[in-house]
Motif scaffolding. Structure first.
Motif, PDB file in Angstrom:
ATOM      1  N   TRP A 165      -6.740 -20.923  10.629  1.00 28.97           N
ATOM      2  CA  TRP A 165      -6.969 -21.131  12.060  1.00 28.97           C
ATOM      3  C   TRP A 165      -7.630 -19.935  12.722  1.00 28.97           C
ATOM      4  CZ3 TRP A 165      -5.438 -19.431  16.968  1.00 28.97           C
ATOM      5  CH2 TRP A 165      -5.624 -20.329  18.005  1.00 28.97           C
ATOM      6  N   GLY A 207      -0.483 -28.412   5.874  1.00 31.41           N
ATOM      7  CA  GLY A 207      -0.164 -29.317   6.968  1.00 31.41           C
ATOM      8  C   GLY A 207      -1.345 -29.352   7.931  1.00 31.41           C
ATOM      9  N   LEU A 234      -0.352 -18.945  11.086  1.00 31.96           N
ATOM     10  CA  LEU A 234      -1.018 -17.730  11.562  1.00 31.96           C
ATOM     11  C   LEU A 234      -0.869 -16.546  10.610  1.00 31.96           C
ATOM     12  CD1 LEU A 234      -0.007 -18.017  15.344  1.00 31.96           C
ATOM     13  CD2 LEU A 234      -2.197 -18.599  14.302  1.00 31.96           C
ATOM     14  N   GLY A 257      -0.913 -18.536   5.174  1.00 33.26           N
ATOM     15  CA  GLY A 257      -0.134 -19.209   4.136  1.00 33.26           C
ATOM     16  C   GLY A 257      -0.698 -20.565   3.740  1.00 33.26           C
ATOM     17  N   ALA A 259       6.095 -36.150   6.372  1.00 33.35           N
ATOM     18  CA  ALA A 259       5.856 -34.744   6.688  1.00 33.35           C
ATOM     19  C   ALA A 259       4.535 -34.520   7.414  1.00 33.35           C
ATOM     20  CB  ALA A 259       5.873 -33.918   5.408  1.00 33.35           C
ATOM     21  N   GLY A 273       2.389 -24.228  21.034  1.00 34.17           N
ATOM     22  CA  GLY A 273       0.997 -24.343  21.474  1.00 34.17           C
ATOM     23  C   GLY A 273       0.137 -25.171  20.536  1.00 34.17           C
ATOM     24  N   ALA A 274       0.487 -25.202  19.253  1.00 33.74           N
ATOM     25  CA  ALA A 274      -0.347 -25.893  18.272  1.00 33.74           C
ATOM     26  C   ALA A 274       0.043 -27.360  18.118  1.00 33.74           C
ATOM     27  CB  ALA A 274      -0.236 -25.185  16.926  1.00 33.74           C
ATOM     28  N   GLY A 300       6.030 -31.340   8.842  1.00 29.28           N
ATOM     29  CA  GLY A 300       6.274 -30.699   7.547  1.00 29.28           C
ATOM     30  C   GLY A 300       5.901 -29.226   7.579  1.00 29.28           C
ATOM     31  N   SER A 311       8.286 -26.076   7.177  1.00 32.11           N
ATOM     32  CA  SER A 311       7.965 -25.103   6.134  1.00 32.11           C
ATOM     33  C   SER A 311       7.832 -23.689   6.678  1.00 32.11           C
ATOM     34  CB  SER A 311       6.668 -25.494   5.433  1.00 32.11           C
ATOM     35  OG  SER A 311       6.823 -26.754   4.834  1.00 32.11           O
ATOM     36  N   THR A 312       7.460 -23.570   7.970  1.00 36.10           N
ATOM     37  CA  THR A 312       7.366 -22.233   8.561  1.00 36.10           C
ATOM     38  C   THR A 312       8.597 -21.933   9.415  1.00 36.10           C
ATOM     39  OG1 THR A 312       6.150 -23.136  10.448  1.00 36.10           O
ATOM     40  CG2 THR A 312       4.844 -22.222   8.657  1.00 36.10           C
ATOM     41  N   GLY A 318       9.479 -21.668  15.515  1.00 36.61           N
ATOM     42  CA  GLY A 318      10.405 -21.475  16.627  1.00 36.61           C
ATOM     43  C   GLY A 318       9.867 -22.183  17.851  1.00 36.61           C
ATOM     44  N   GLY A 347       8.239 -26.052  -3.060  1.00 37.55           N
ATOM     45  CA  GLY A 347       8.016 -27.473  -3.244  1.00 37.55           C
ATOM     46  C   GLY A 347       7.229 -28.023  -2.068  1.00 37.55           C
ATOM     47  N   THR A 380      -2.493 -17.728  23.135  1.00 35.11           N
ATOM     48  CA  THR A 380      -2.896 -17.717  21.717  1.00 35.11           C
ATOM     49  C   THR A 380      -4.373 -18.097  21.590  1.00 35.11           C
ATOM     50  OG1 THR A 380      -0.702 -18.633  21.327  1.00 35.11           O
ATOM     51  CG2 THR A 380      -2.167 -18.472  19.429  1.00 35.11           C
ATOM     52  N   HIS A 384       8.810 -14.693  23.644  1.00 38.70           N
ATOM     53  CA  HIS A 384      10.030 -15.375  24.035  1.00 38.70           C
ATOM     54  C   HIS A 384      11.122 -14.337  24.271  1.00 38.70           C
ATOM     55  CE1 HIS A 384       7.614 -18.533  22.167  1.00 38.70           C
ATOM     56  NE2 HIS A 384       7.656 -17.868  21.035  1.00 38.70           N
ATOM     57  N   GLU A 394       8.725 -15.600  13.721  1.00 36.66           N
ATOM     58  CA  GLU A 394       8.614 -17.051  13.540  1.00 36.66           C
ATOM     59  C   GLU A 394       7.396 -17.508  12.775  1.00 36.66           C
ATOM     60  OE1 GLU A 394       8.854 -18.719  17.508  1.00 36.66           O
ATOM     61  OE2 GLU A 394       6.822 -18.083  17.982  1.00 36.66           O
ATOM     62  N   HIS A 395       6.399 -16.689  12.573  1.00 36.89           N
ATOM     63  CA  HIS A 395       5.195 -17.184  11.897  1.00 36.89           C
ATOM     64  C   HIS A 395       5.312 -17.177  10.384  1.00 36.89           C
ATOM     65  CE1 HIS A 395       2.670 -16.209  15.700  1.00 36.89           C
ATOM     66  NE2 HIS A 395       3.441 -17.269  15.835  1.00 36.89           N
TER      67      HIS A 395
HETATM   68  C1  LIG Z   1      -1.973 -22.101  19.169  1.00 38.99           C
HETATM   69  C2  LIG Z   1      -0.844 -21.827  18.223  1.00 38.99           C
HETATM   70  C3  LIG Z   1       0.438 -21.605  18.730  1.00 38.99           C
HETATM   71  C4  LIG Z   1       1.505 -21.358  17.867  1.00 38.99           C
HETATM   72  N1  LIG Z   1       2.721 -21.162  18.413  1.00 38.99           N
HETATM   73  C5  LIG Z   1       3.779 -20.964  17.599  1.00 38.99           C
HETATM   74  C6  LIG Z   1       5.072 -20.779  18.143  1.00 38.99           C
HETATM   75  O1  LIG Z   1       5.265 -20.753  19.354  1.00 38.99           O
HETATM   76  N2  LIG Z   1       6.108 -20.625  17.291  1.00 38.99           N
HETATM   77  C7  LIG Z   1       5.935 -20.637  15.923  1.00 38.99           C
HETATM   78  O2  LIG Z   1       6.905 -20.512  15.203  1.00 38.99           O
HETATM   79  N3  LIG Z   1       4.721 -20.771  15.397  1.00 38.99           N
HETATM   80  C8  LIG Z   1       3.634 -20.941  16.181  1.00 38.99           C
HETATM   81  N4  LIG Z   1       2.405 -21.088  15.617  1.00 38.99           N
HETATM   82  C9  LIG Z   1       2.283 -20.964  14.159  1.00 38.99           C
HETATM   83  C10 LIG Z   1       3.056 -22.047  13.418  1.00 38.99           C
HETATM   84  O3  LIG Z   1       3.592 -21.566  12.217  1.00 38.99           O
HETATM   85  C11 LIG Z   1       2.264 -23.282  13.128  1.00 38.99           C
HETATM   86  O4  LIG Z   1       1.540 -23.716  14.234  1.00 38.99           O
HETATM   87  C12 LIG Z   1       3.041 -24.510  12.586  1.00 38.99           C
HETATM   88  O5  LIG Z   1       4.413 -24.410  12.481  1.00 38.99           O
HETATM   89  C13 LIG Z   1       2.493 -24.763  11.232  1.00 38.99           C
HETATM   90  O6  LIG Z   1       2.347 -26.117  11.030  1.00 38.99           O
HETATM   91  P1  LIG Z   1       1.098 -26.687  10.223  1.00 38.99           P
HETATM   92  O7  LIG Z   1       1.355 -28.129  10.008  1.00 38.99           O
HETATM   93  O8  LIG Z   1      -0.172 -26.338  10.889  1.00 38.99           O
HETATM   94  O9  LIG Z   1       1.227 -25.919   8.848  1.00 38.99           O
HETATM   95  P2  LIG Z   1       0.121 -25.142   7.987  1.00 38.99           P
HETATM   96  O10 LIG Z   1      -0.524 -24.087   8.792  1.00 38.99           O
HETATM   97  O11 LIG Z   1      -0.768 -26.166   7.371  1.00 38.99           O
HETATM   98  O12 LIG Z   1       1.029 -24.500   6.898  1.00 38.99           O
HETATM   99  C14 LIG Z   1       1.907 -23.447   7.178  1.00 38.99           C
HETATM  100  C15 LIG Z   1       2.690 -23.086   5.906  1.00 38.99           C
HETATM  101  O13 LIG Z   1       3.545 -24.157   5.553  1.00 38.99           O
HETATM  102  C16 LIG Z   1       3.185 -24.702   4.284  1.00 38.99           C
HETATM  103  N5  LIG Z   1       3.266 -26.149   4.421  1.00 38.99           N
HETATM  104  C17 LIG Z   1       2.677 -26.953   5.351  1.00 38.99           C
HETATM  105  N6  LIG Z   1       3.050 -28.225   5.194  1.00 38.99           N
HETATM  106  C18 LIG Z   1       3.904 -28.254   4.140  1.00 38.99           C
HETATM  107  C19 LIG Z   1       4.623 -29.273   3.496  1.00 38.99           C
HETATM  108  N7  LIG Z   1       4.571 -30.549   3.902  1.00 38.99           N
HETATM  109  N8  LIG Z   1       5.406 -28.943   2.437  1.00 38.99           N
HETATM  110  C20 LIG Z   1       5.482 -27.658   2.011  1.00 38.99           C
HETATM  111  N9  LIG Z   1       4.826 -26.654   2.599  1.00 38.99           N
HETATM  112  C21 LIG Z   1       4.041 -26.936   3.649  1.00 38.99           C
HETATM  113  C22 LIG Z   1       1.827 -24.175   3.985  1.00 38.99           C
HETATM  114  O14 LIG Z   1       1.615 -24.031   2.617  1.00 38.99           O
HETATM  115  C23 LIG Z   1       1.824 -22.851   4.715  1.00 38.99           C
HETATM  116  O15 LIG Z   1       2.419 -21.863   3.925  1.00 38.99           O
HETATM  117  C24 LIG Z   1       1.298 -21.315  16.463  1.00 38.99           C
HETATM  118  C25 LIG Z   1       0.021 -21.534  15.958  1.00 38.99           C
HETATM  119  C26 LIG Z   1      -1.045 -21.770  16.821  1.00 38.99           C
HETATM  120  C27 LIG Z   1      -2.398 -22.005  16.227  1.00 38.99           C
END
Ligand SMILES: Cc1cc2nc3c(=O)[nH]c(=O)nc-3n(C[C@H](O)[C@H](O)[C@H](O)COP(=O)(O)OP(=O)(O)OC[C@H]3O[C@@H](n4cnc5c(N)ncnc54)[C@H](O)[C@@H]3O)c2cc1C
Lengths: 283, 500
Positions: B61, B99, B104, B107, B139, B162-163, B170, B174-175, B178, B232, B365, B416, B457-458
């Motif tokens: 991202w 996902g 961020l 990962g 998921a 925000g995202a 899922g 996985s992250t 928060g 997994g 962000t 926060h 939280e990231h």
């Molecule tokens: C604008 C913005 C605001 C954000 N605000 C916050 C916030 O307030 N709080 C916070 O905690 N985070 C925040 N984030 C980061 C946050 O971690 C992600 O946005 C979200 O939780 C990740 O979801 P994703 O589906 O995009 O996962 P991805 O980015 O696709 O993956 C994240 C990790 O999880 C793994 N993963 C994804 N899906 C699976 C699955 N089904 N099974 C196993 N592993 C998987 C991936 O391998 C990777 O390691 C923000 C990000 C952005 C861009």
């Protein structure tokens, strides 16, 4: 010597409490109207009207606009809408109070008066100010700014009717207002089909607001506190000698038919075939 | 020193990959047999997808991490996921679960040419019980779509961030995301009731229960919450949603000095008690950037004059009149105090303004990413030290001659307060080794000095593996390694992430 304005300007801003635009509207069970037991706020076009009145004051020397008064015709809860107008910067408010509709969930639009009734009420208030005159504590109105329509019933007639009843000039769908205090006139840019039109109108006059006129401000905390202390005059329609009995009857309110989702086609040929089936032909 | 560390990291990543194999044409042929044609994107034959179509999957991202994967698989069912993983296990092909790719910490994209296993095609709700509020979903469901799904039943998701328009449940699990509602609804370790996971050998672990209480031995699902895809692939999530509040309000308060943040938090907590649902901090730089990049309408000049930072307070409760009265009392109290903690503030008058005020906070962000290249540190430190941490970092960069238009443009903080979670952001013109070296381990040492967390939280991802020792003891890390080894002896699941 420069001619000084004979007196300073008074602006009246009619505002309405309406179902908030973010709320998903549902028809009530008796099909007489929509479910009103939801979040209400000031009709967005009226918010623009209040903002514009305040901006006019800010633009001209503050003493040029001697008063900005908000007025609403509605049930007791409409006081919230007046408080918002006061918090934004109106000086005083008038509440022409209507009784709470019997049951909030199946109340039809009966609680909200019709445009003609509203226009007559506003005229009565404006006439009263005129009669009392500046000396008698009245605020003779020079400019009425109100929304082009209310987003609940979408009737869009109040401003025009009021202009007709008063015999004043009007500039509807305003996207820009320039006030010439000395000449006692206003230049208004109007939104019309496919463009805009500029008109010049003598005061006193009516302006109805369109979306692009301005972006309303947030209400700041000190102003919200001050608003609590600003005067709100309460009246009944009968005090103004108006009768708000509806002359229009709502027979039935129904949901629009559900939209059916589109289908997917596998090929261009199939698409053409489907289009033909539905009566589309090449020109 | 730096080169030694980089060298060590290269070595460890080489070690992680040394026993793994790249995808070949014959693997792709196999994938096309077990999946439908639209589920296989590969630059290899026989599929031969153009390279640029894989870019969005290979790039994170922030645009900071870029993988070189040749193959993206988008299965539609848990069985398909299992088939893929089984094959990859046998062939020792590494996998990156992906996902919404909004993570961020790098990962969610490959370090090299791992297969990307995208959950995007698994986006069905499996069940929702409006009585208990328990939602069971694939998921790959996008967070916002789940929020929309439960809304008509008067429920809300226990998390919001925000995202939300792109991230998947899922990915959130996985992250262990928060986000903005943690203060009110707690972490996913509490609200996730069950998971369905495809283990690194292809076995399906079905723990998709919908029980509030289940004390029958080790709670295995907890291990996958926050595992970042290293143990997994999560394919299904059972989660407890909360009854939707009937009334929400928010207000942004302008503070003359940061010193007032903690006393303000105490006052607000005491007076609003159960209706307080968010208490978010934005420093002046963060606010200015949000406004500059059009995230929500700005406050008037008069309202922001002399403000060193801002606090967004949100209330949610069951009865509008009650909440509004409580909030009004609080605001009056704040304004009329002998020594006011706030300069002024604005109170949303309608849902449009409510969203606009939130956008000023949530949009930081995005604003940061528009402004330049961001070094993001998402840390837990005591709330009282937020400003000190930001200032110390800025001073440090200045002393290194890096604080100027051509290097670091802004150093800012937001986050926060209620959770002691600061987002320290350094906005640079470009990512450079000098800035990197100035920031790390500097920032991590500050965190360690407060006994904080280098990742609140990231997560750890690829970005912070080397920083783990600043927050975790040797004993903890050794146990984590054993757990990884137990689940994934071949090391195919998201290699090089979390653990070096
Ligand atoms: C604008 C913005 C605001 C954000 N605000 C916050 C916030 O307030 N709080 C916070 O905690 N985070 C925040 N984030 C980061 C946050 O971690 C992600 O946005 C979200 O939780 C990740 O979801 P994703 O589906 O995009 O996962 P991805 O980015 O696709 O993956 C994240 C990790 O999880 C793994 N993963 C994804 N899906 C699976 C699955 N089904 N099974 C196993 N592993 C998987 C991936 O391998 C990777 O390691 C923000 C990000 C952005 C861009």
């Amino acid at each position: 010597m420069r001619p000084s304005p004979s007196r300073l300007l008074n602006i009246l801003v009619p505002v309405k409490r309406a179902v908030d635009y973010a709320v998903k509207i549902r028809v009530n069970s008796s099909q007489t109207g929509v479910d009103l037991n939801v979040k209400h706020s000031m009709n967005p076009f009226d918010e623009i009207a209040v903002e514009e009145a305040i901006r006019l004051r800010e633009k001209h020397s503050p003493s040029t606009i001697s008063s900005i008064q908000a007025i609403t015709i509605g049930p007791p809860k409409s006081i919230d809408t007046l408080r918002t107008a006061l918090a934004m910067g109106a000086d005083s408010a008038v509440h022409v109070e209507l009784p709470e509709s019997s049951s909030s969930s199946d109340a039809a639009s009966s609680s909200s008066p019709e445009p003609l009734g509203v226009a007559k009420t506003l005229k009565a208030w404006i006439d009263k100010q005129q009669q009392k005159g500046e000396g008698g504590g009245g605020k003779p109105v020079d400019l009425v700014i109100l929304g082009k329509q209310s987003i609940d019933d979408d009737l869009g007639q109040t401003g025009q009717m009021l202009a007709g009843l008063l015999g004043w000039g009007q500039a509807t769908y305003a996207s820009k207002i320039e006030l010439d205090v000395e000449k006692k006139e206003a230049k208004v840019m109007r939104e019309i089909d496919g463009g805009s039109e500029e008109v010049r109108v003598k005061l006193p006059m009516i302006v109805t607001t369109d979306l692009r006129l301005n972006e309303p401000r947030y209400a700041s905390l000190p102003n919200i506190m001050k608003a609590k202390k600003k005067p709100v005059e309460k009246l009944k329609p009968s005090d103004l000698g108006v009768d708000l009995t509806p002359i229009m009857e709502t027979l039935k309110v129904t949901e629009p038919p559900k939209r059916v989702g589109g289908g997917k086609v596998e090929s261009v040929d199939e698409l053409v075939e489907k289009l033909k089936e539905h009566g589309f032909t090449a020109v | 020193m730096l080169s030694r560390r980089l060298f060590a990291r290269c070595l460890s990543s080489r070690r992680v990959f040394s026993t793994l194999n790249p995808v070949t044409d014959s693997d792709v042929t196999h994938f096309t047999r077990i999946l439908s044609p639209s589920s296989v994107l590969s630059t290899l034959s026989p599929v031969s997808t153009p390279h640029d179509e894989l870019d969005i999957y290979n790039t994170d991202w922030m645009g900071k991490y870029r993988g070189k994967s040749t193959t993206v698989l988008k299965p539609k069912t848990t069985e398909e996921v299992s088939e893929i993983v089984k094959w990859c296990h046998d062939k020792r092909i590494p996998i990156v679960p992906q996902g919404g790719n909004t993570g961020l910490v790098g990962g969610s994209v490959p370090l090299k040419d791992e297969v990307i296993l995208s959950l995007a095609n698994m986006s069905n709700v499996r069940s929702f019980d409006p009585v208990s509020g328990i939602l069971v979903a694939d998921a790959g469901c996008i967070l916002q779509s789940l929020t929309d799904y439960v809304a008509p039943y008067d429920h809300i998701m226990p998390l919001d961030l925000g995202a939300k328009g792109s991230c998947q449940i899922g990915g959130n699990v996985s992250t262990n995301a928060g986000g903005l509602r943690l203060l009110r609804y707690g972490s996913l370790h509490g609200s996730v009731l069950g998971l369905e996971v495809v283990l690194p050998n292809g076995t399906i672990l079905d723990q998709l229960t919908s029980l509030r209480k289940d004390n029958t031995g080790y709670d295995l699902k907890q291990l996958f919450i926050g595992a970042e895809g290293t143990l997994g692939v999560i394919t299904g999530v059972s989660i407890l949603t909360a009854p939707a509040p009937q009334a929400s309000n928010n207000v942004i308060l302008a503070l003359p000095t940061f010193d007032n943040v903690v006393p303000l938090f105490k006052t607000v907590k005491r007076q609003l008690s159960e209706i307080l649902s968010a208490f978010e901090f934005i420093d002046r730089t963060a606010y200015n950037l949000a406004v500059k990049h059009g995230q929500g309408r700005a406050l008037s000049d008069e309202d922001v004059e002399g403000a060193e930072c801002f606090i967004l307070v949100e209330t949610s409760g069951g009865r509008r009149e009650h909440d509004e009265e409580k909030l009004a009392d609080l605001l009056e109290h704040l304004l009329e105090a002998d020594k006011p903690l706030i300069n002024t503030g604005v109170l949303a008058q309608n849902p449009a303004q409510f969203s606009s005020l939130w956008a000023l906070r949530e949009g930081v962000t995005e604003a940061v990413s528009k402004e330049g290249k961001a070094y993001k540190y998402d840390i837990s430190v005591p709330a009282a030290t937020f400003k000190q941490v930001v200032d110390t970092t800025r001073d440090h960069l200045r002393s290194k001659g890096l604080l100027n238009e051509d290097a670091v443009k802004h150093v800012l903080g937001y986050g926060h307060v209620g959770d002691g979670n600061l987002h320290l952001n350094i906005v640079a013109k470009a990512y450079t080794p000098e800035i990197q070296a100035a920031l790390e381990p500097f920032v991590y040492e500050i965190v360690a000095s407060h006994r904080g967390s280098v990742s609140a939280e990231h997560g750890i991802g690829a970005m912070k593996t080397h920083a783990l020792p600043y927050s975790k003891t040797e004993v903890s890390i050794a146990l984590m390694r054993k757990i990884k080894e137990l689940f994934d002896p071949r090391g195919i699941m998201n290699p090089g992430k979390v653990l070096e």
